[in-house]
Design a protein around this motif. Sequence first.
Motif, PDB file in Angstrom:
ATOM      1  N   VAL A 128      36.756 -50.465 113.431  1.00  0.00           N
ATOM      2  CA  VAL A 128      37.023 -50.644 111.999  1.00  0.00           C
ATOM      3  C   VAL A 128      37.990 -49.602 111.417  1.00  0.00           C
ATOM      4  O   VAL A 128      37.926 -48.499 111.614  1.00  0.00           O
ATOM      5  CB  VAL A 128      35.694 -50.806 111.374  1.00  0.00           C
ATOM      6  CG1 VAL A 128      35.747 -51.256 109.711  1.00  0.00           C
ATOM      7  CG2 VAL A 128      34.565 -51.429 112.069  1.00  0.00           C
ATOM      8  N   ASP A 129      38.913 -50.298 110.758  1.00  0.00           N
ATOM      9  CA  ASP A 129      39.784 -49.478 109.717  1.00  0.00           C
ATOM     10  C   ASP A 129      38.996 -49.481 108.425  1.00  0.00           C
ATOM     11  O   ASP A 129      38.973 -50.492 107.748  1.00  0.00           O
ATOM     12  CB  ASP A 129      41.082 -50.184 109.508  1.00  0.00           C
ATOM     13  CG  ASP A 129      42.070 -49.360 108.688  1.00  0.00           C
ATOM     14  OD1 ASP A 129      41.683 -48.019 108.406  1.00  0.00           O
ATOM     15  OD2 ASP A 129      42.935 -49.949 107.931  1.00  0.00           O
ATOM     16  N   HIS A 146      40.520 -51.831 101.800  1.00  0.00           N
ATOM     17  CA  HIS A 146      41.030 -52.886 102.548  1.00  0.00           C
ATOM     18  C   HIS A 146      40.497 -52.748 103.891  1.00  0.00           C
ATOM     19  O   HIS A 146      41.150 -52.551 105.063  1.00  0.00           O
ATOM     20  CB  HIS A 146      42.615 -52.534 102.654  1.00  0.00           C
ATOM     21  CG  HIS A 146      43.109 -52.931 101.261  1.00  0.00           C
ATOM     22  ND1 HIS A 146      43.515 -54.072 100.704  1.00  0.00           N
ATOM     23  CD2 HIS A 146      43.671 -52.009 100.530  1.00  0.00           C
ATOM     24  CE1 HIS A 146      44.044 -54.127  99.652  1.00  0.00           C
ATOM     25  NE2 HIS A 146      44.288 -52.868  99.437  1.00  0.00           N
ATOM     26  N   PRO A 147      39.062 -52.710 104.271  1.00  0.00           N
ATOM     27  CA  PRO A 147      38.352 -52.660 105.395  1.00  0.00           C
ATOM     28  C   PRO A 147      38.904 -53.698 106.355  1.00  0.00           C
ATOM     29  O   PRO A 147      38.901 -54.703 105.936  1.00  0.00           O
ATOM     30  CB  PRO A 147      36.953 -52.497 105.067  1.00  0.00           C
ATOM     31  CG  PRO A 147      36.799 -53.176 103.758  1.00  0.00           C
ATOM     32  CD  PRO A 147      38.010 -52.936 102.871  1.00  0.00           C
ATOM     33  N   CYS A 148      39.064 -53.429 107.585  1.00  0.00           N
ATOM     34  CA  CYS A 148      39.276 -54.498 108.540  1.00  0.00           C
ATOM     35  C   CYS A 148      38.806 -54.294 109.827  1.00  0.00           C
ATOM     36  O   CYS A 148      38.589 -53.077 110.259  1.00  0.00           O
ATOM     37  CB  CYS A 148      40.998 -54.453 109.003  1.00  0.00           C
ATOM     38  SG  CYS A 148      41.454 -55.884 109.844  1.00  0.00           S
ATOM     39  N   ALA A 149      38.065 -55.205 110.432  1.00  0.00           N
ATOM     40  CA  ALA A 149      37.242 -55.154 111.660  1.00  0.00           C
ATOM     41  C   ALA A 149      37.562 -56.104 112.656  1.00  0.00           C
ATOM     42  O   ALA A 149      38.131 -57.465 112.572  1.00  0.00           O
ATOM     43  CB  ALA A 149      35.876 -55.188 111.397  1.00  0.00           C
ATOM     44  N   GLY A 183      37.895 -61.458 113.666  1.00  0.00           N
ATOM     45  CA  GLY A 183      38.546 -60.541 112.889  1.00  0.00           C
ATOM     46  C   GLY A 183      38.124 -60.754 111.435  1.00  0.00           C
ATOM     47  O   GLY A 183      38.171 -61.631 110.890  1.00  0.00           O
ATOM     48  N   LEU A 184      37.678 -59.513 110.649  1.00  0.00           N
ATOM     49  CA  LEU A 184      37.515 -59.303 109.053  1.00  0.00           C
ATOM     50  C   LEU A 184      38.471 -58.757 108.614  1.00  0.00           C
ATOM     51  O   LEU A 184      38.747 -57.721 108.894  1.00  0.00           O
ATOM     52  CB  LEU A 184      35.930 -59.382 109.040  1.00  0.00           C
ATOM     53  CG  LEU A 184      35.051 -60.056 109.688  1.00  0.00           C
ATOM     54  CD1 LEU A 184      33.604 -59.326 109.586  1.00  0.00           C
ATOM     55  CD2 LEU A 184      35.029 -61.364 109.076  1.00  0.00           C
ATOM     56  N   TYR A 185      38.798 -59.259 107.232  1.00  0.00           N
ATOM     57  CA  TYR A 185      39.604 -58.118 106.334  1.00  0.00           C
ATOM     58  C   TYR A 185      38.977 -58.452 104.931  1.00  0.00           C
ATOM     59  O   TYR A 185      38.627 -59.513 104.255  1.00  0.00           O
ATOM     60  CB  TYR A 185      40.887 -58.723 106.397  1.00  0.00           C
ATOM     61  CG  TYR A 185      42.020 -58.016 105.576  1.00  0.00           C
ATOM     62  CD1 TYR A 185      42.390 -56.722 105.936  1.00  0.00           C
ATOM     63  CD2 TYR A 185      42.376 -58.642 104.442  1.00  0.00           C
ATOM     64  CE1 TYR A 185      43.261 -55.889 104.920  1.00  0.00           C
ATOM     65  CE2 TYR A 185      43.306 -57.968 103.155  1.00  0.00           C
ATOM     66  CZ  TYR A 185      43.606 -56.630 103.684  1.00  0.00           C
ATOM     67  OH  TYR A 185      44.361 -55.903 102.762  1.00  0.00           O
ATOM     68  N   ASN A 190      51.605 -52.303 105.157  1.00  0.00           N
ATOM     69  CA  ASN A 190      52.003 -53.639 104.608  1.00  0.00           C
ATOM     70  C   ASN A 190      50.425 -54.138 104.950  1.00  0.00           C
ATOM     71  O   ASN A 190      49.384 -53.662 105.245  1.00  0.00           O
ATOM     72  CB  ASN A 190      53.140 -54.041 105.124  1.00  0.00           C
ATOM     73  CG  ASN A 190      53.243 -54.113 106.668  1.00  0.00           C
ATOM     74  OD1 ASN A 190      52.269 -53.975 107.538  1.00  0.00           O
ATOM     75  ND2 ASN A 190      54.337 -54.278 107.293  1.00  0.00           N
ATOM     76  N   LYS A 191      50.638 -55.381 104.796  1.00  0.00           N
ATOM     77  CA  LYS A 191      49.540 -56.245 105.281  1.00  0.00           C
ATOM     78  C   LYS A 191      48.957 -56.492 106.662  1.00  0.00           C
ATOM     79  O   LYS A 191      48.029 -56.792 106.945  1.00  0.00           O
ATOM     80  CB  LYS A 191      49.683 -57.953 104.843  1.00  0.00           C
ATOM     81  CG  LYS A 191      50.799 -58.785 105.671  1.00  0.00           C
ATOM     82  CD  LYS A 191      50.806 -60.145 105.123  1.00  0.00           C
ATOM     83  CE  LYS A 191      51.773 -61.067 105.978  1.00  0.00           C
ATOM     84  NZ  LYS A 191      51.649 -62.253 105.417  1.00  0.00           N
TER      85      LYS A 191
END
Length: 511
Positions: A310-311, A316-319, A334-336, A458-459
């Motif tokens: 996980v970031d 803007h968490p991302c897993a 993945g989740l954002y 960026n994205k």
Amino acid sequence: MALTYKPYPTLVKFHHAVSQYTFRYIAGPPGSGKSVGSFAELLAIALRQEPTPPTPDYPKGVRYTRFAVIRSTYPELEETTLQTIKQWLPAKYTRVVMTKPIKIHTVMPLPDGTVADIQFRLIAIGSKEDLGKLDSAEYTAVWLNEMTGLPAELVGKAGERVGRYPPSNMWDDGRNHCTYYGVIGDYNYPNKDHWLVSFLHENKLPEDTILFEQPPALLEFVDDATGAVTYEINPEAENLVNLDNGEKYLKDLRNYQALNKPDLINTRLLCRYGKAGGDGKPIVTNFDKSRHVAEQSFDSMRLTDTLVSVDTSGIHPCALFWQKVKGQWKIADGLYGDEMGLEEFITDVFDPMIKMRYPGCRILVVCDPANARDSRTKTSPTELFIEYGYDAIVAETNNTDARWQAVETLLQREGRDGVIINPDLGVLVDALDGGYQYKKIRAQGTITEEFAKQAVKNKYSHWADAFQYGALYIVNSIISEDTKQRARAIATASANRYGNRRRGSRNGTGR
């Protein structure tokens, strides 16, 4: 020497749409006549403009127009756009002033006795910070030349400034006499994450807007048996007569192949989107879609130990969800969270995913090593995951070189211990395939390309960061023999439970 303009089929449609659409764009390969066609459209607008009332000096009136011609830099305007314009304007009636903006003024008599008074302003706009150059400007129409180098905000700004010239007071009757106003633009095909793709290609076109797409320069053929790729001149391509009947395109192809620039083959010759990332320098160098992306979508495995990297930084968490299946690390999901705090991300997105896609799985969450505490709750991301019932640790290091090296090491692995990504995770694939990059620096006075030493935010960066934390854990974890034995026992028990469930389901005894 007199020149004759003969538009090709796509440009004929472009010209005929003048009275139907305010915003008209044309996309195609280089050399297909887009720039000449766009300038010819400005001339046609000028010649159709309603003349002013007669005066003693001009008994048939004057057709006044003013156009903005916009490209990203002044060198590009001077070397290409200006030369195209000068080629089609009669020198005896035309004056060019090399200021910034470049000014062109043509005043020429027409066969019907009227006079065409045409002004051009050639303006460089390379970023949204340059949009102020158009403030208070009054134009008949605007031509956006080579739009891939222009900012998205320019479309709206250009639309604001057209239809303002000639002013109504030239007639003094209270009506707008601007016969036509609008915005036209041309471009070669962009990278897949360019703003033009979402604006004109992926979704429904905006109101009062039309896009014309020219045929590609070349056709690509793939041999099903051998996978060999060959190319042929597209007989439907436009303006071939001025390109050595298409042989010029084959020479361009050979150059791009020699330079190992497949993206230029796609965007300039095949009329396809290029890969994500634009002109930056990719950070990940060992990613190969054919090896690291599955041919078909796949699901997560139940009752299987799952690593979630996980970031957690910012809003803007991302897993990413990793599982070891038959010796390979597979990323199925993945989740954002866009503009979402971590706790909201856990309760509204993360928990539902675990319940739906990972029932019976032991979860280990590996978090961003920054692990910054929430300023309000004083709780770190790992503590927050633990509060919600998950085992959570921080990744080994936040050193960027170590993170990037772990990614490269993992991607180098073939077969067992390698990684396979679900093709449905398109943003992650694009991130690893060039979207995650160093920003190109325009260093004045240098002749070589230079790039920033930090990754572009960026994205793609959140997905790439999440991937790095997973790679760090997988590559750098030192596992004791006791831990290995326990892991083997857990894996065996998981497999047995999963097998019993499947047998029970077939026998009608499963839940």
